[in-house]
Design a protein around this motif. Structure first.
Motif: not given
Length: 97
Positions: A8-23, A25-33
């Motif tokens: 669960a920690i690995g999946i959340l981290t990978a999903s968060g990083l993937w969303l963080l590098f999207r162009p 703004t809302f996807q970046v906010i979801l990635g940070l969450s």
């Protein structure tokens, strides 16, 4: 239980990083969450996974610290939840403004 939590920690981290590098703004906010959720789970896991341990030492209890839950990771996670909520709200206000 440790394997499921690690996944669960690995999946959340990978999903968060993937969303963080999207162009967007809302996807970046979801990635940070998602990253904050992963960090919170990691901190709780670092404090040992015990389900049957009491959090408070009683008067007549033995002084063995191994049978009690560690309150420090729980306090750190509670603080991190408040900070991540405030950061998310600030980013959403900036996004809407």
């Amino acid at each position: 239980m440790e394997i499921v939590l690690s996944l669960a920690i690995g999946i959340l981290t990978a999903s968060g990083l993937w969303l963080l590098f999207r162009p967007r703004t809302f996807q970046v906010i979801l990635g940070l969450s998602l990253l904050s959720y992963a960090v919170n789970l990691f901190i709780v896991t670092a404090g040992r996974l015990r389900t049957d341990a009491p959090p408070i030492v009683g008067k007549d209890a033995p002084a063995d610290p191994a049978i009690y839950a560690d309150p420090l990771p729980q306090a750190l996670v509670l603080t991190a939840i408040v900070i991540s909520f405030a950061t998310t709200e600030l980013l959403l206000v900036v996004l809407l403004a």
